[in-house]
Motif scaffolding. Structure first.
Motif, short mmCIF file in Angstrom:
data_model
loop_
_atom_site.label_atom_id
_atom_site.label_comp_id
_atom_site.label_asym_id
_atom_site.label_seq_id
_atom_site.Cartn_x
_atom_site.Cartn_y
_atom_site.Cartn_z
N SER A 105 0.81 -1.22 0.00
CA SER A 105 0.00 0.00 0.00
C SER A 105 0.84 1.27 0.00
O SER A 105 0.29 2.36 0.04
CB SER A 105 -0.92 0.02 1.22
OG SER A 105 -0.15 0.07 2.40
N SER A 140 -2.77 4.67 10.78
CA SER A 140 -3.61 3.53 10.45
C SER A 140 -4.01 2.76 11.70
O SER A 140 -5.14 2.30 11.83
CB SER A 140 -2.87 2.59 9.48
OG SER A 140 -2.63 3.24 8.27
N TYR A 161 -12.28 2.58 14.46
CA TYR A 161 -13.25 1.72 13.79
C TYR A 161 -13.84 0.70 14.76
O TYR A 161 -15.05 0.52 14.83
CB TYR A 161 -12.62 1.02 12.59
CG TYR A 161 -13.60 0.15 11.84
CD1 TYR A 161 -14.40 0.70 10.84
CD2 TYR A 161 -13.76 -1.19 12.14
CE1 TYR A 161 -15.32 -0.09 10.16
CE2 TYR A 161 -14.67 -1.98 11.47
CZ TYR A 161 -15.46 -1.42 10.48
OH TYR A 161 -16.37 -2.19 9.82
N LEU A 201 -7.79 4.09 4.96
CA LEU A 201 -8.44 2.87 4.49
C LEU A 201 -7.74 1.61 5.00
O LEU A 201 -8.40 0.61 5.28
CB LEU A 201 -8.51 2.87 2.96
CG LEU A 201 -9.52 3.85 2.36
CD1 LEU A 201 -9.38 3.88 0.85
CD2 LEU A 201 -10.93 3.48 2.77
N PHE A 250 -9.71 -1.11 7.14
CA PHE A 250 -9.71 -2.51 6.73
C PHE A 250 -9.23 -3.43 7.86
O PHE A 250 -9.87 -4.44 8.16
CB PHE A 250 -8.84 -2.70 5.49
CG PHE A 250 -8.65 -4.14 5.11
CD1 PHE A 250 -9.68 -4.86 4.52
CD2 PHE A 250 -7.45 -4.79 5.37
CE1 PHE A 250 -9.51 -6.19 4.19
CE2 PHE A 250 -7.28 -6.12 5.04
CZ PHE A 250 -8.31 -6.82 4.45
N HIS A 286 -11.77 -3.60 10.58
CA HIS A 286 -12.90 -4.45 10.22
C HIS A 286 -12.55 -5.92 10.35
O HIS A 286 -13.36 -6.72 10.83
CB HIS A 286 -13.38 -4.15 8.81
CG HIS A 286 -14.56 -4.96 8.41
ND1 HIS A 286 -15.82 -4.71 8.91
CD2 HIS A 286 -14.68 -6.03 7.60
CE1 HIS A 286 -16.67 -5.60 8.41
NE2 HIS A 286 -16.00 -6.41 7.61
N VAL A 287 -11.35 -6.31 9.93
CA VAL A 287 -10.93 -7.71 10.07
C VAL A 287 -10.90 -8.10 11.54
O VAL A 287 -11.40 -9.17 11.92
CB VAL A 287 -9.55 -7.93 9.40
CG1 VAL A 287 -8.98 -9.29 9.75
CG2 VAL A 287 -9.66 -7.76 7.90
#
Length: 157
Positions: free
Chosen positions: A16, A24, A31, A74, A78, A81-82
């Motif tokens: 990335s 991050s 999140y 992002l 991500f 969320h995982v």
């Protein structure tokens, strides 16, 4: 959570082109917090209200409006969320994964930072232990009042 997120971000980082993963990791925690507190109302700059799960997306949109790259945010969303899926959703699913934790804290970390629970104690935190029928906090006995000083003070009024 931080170890899982750090390892997964280190795996994702070369693909990335993100060199500093601190932002991050912060987005990952935002999140997960938002998903676990779905009914918590949020307010952004006093302009509009939204529920807590939208917070990372609102911050992402704001950073894009300011001209930043969305890739850093992002990656955090991500990985968050995982983690949320594996930690909170999968153990509640029907089937062979029901009740099983896929992400466990290594025993050396638990040994270093946790104190052993008293034998037979309920290890969940009680905000009102008397209402739950537990004496003391987290299964511990209440502090003793030597000489009954508290009773004497109550009767003097």
């Amino acid at each position: 959570m931080l170890m899982f997120g750090s390892v997964l971000m280190l795996i994702i980082a070369p693909f990335s082109s993100v060199f500093f993963l601190g932002y991050s990791l912060t987005f990952m925690m935002v999140y997960v917090w938002g998903r676990r507190n779905e009914t918590f109302p949020m307010n952004f700059l006093g302009l509009f209200n939204f529920p807590a799960p939208w917070l990372p997306w609102v911050l992402l949109a704001f950073s894009v409006l300011l001209g930043a790259s969305p890739v850093v945010d992002l990656v955090g969303i991500f990985v968050g969320h995982v983690y949320y899926y594996l930690q909170d959703i999968v153990p509640k699913m029907r089937g062979r994964w029901r009740g099983k934790k896929l992400i466990v804290t290594p025993s050396i970390i638990r040994y270093m930072f946790e104190e052993p629970a008293p034998e037979g104690a309920d290890i969940r935190m009680q905000f009102n232990p008397e209402a739950a029928g537990v004496q003391g906090v987290a299964g511990r006995a209440p502090a003793q009042d030597p000489g009954g000083l508290q009773d004497q003070h109550e009767h003097q009024d």
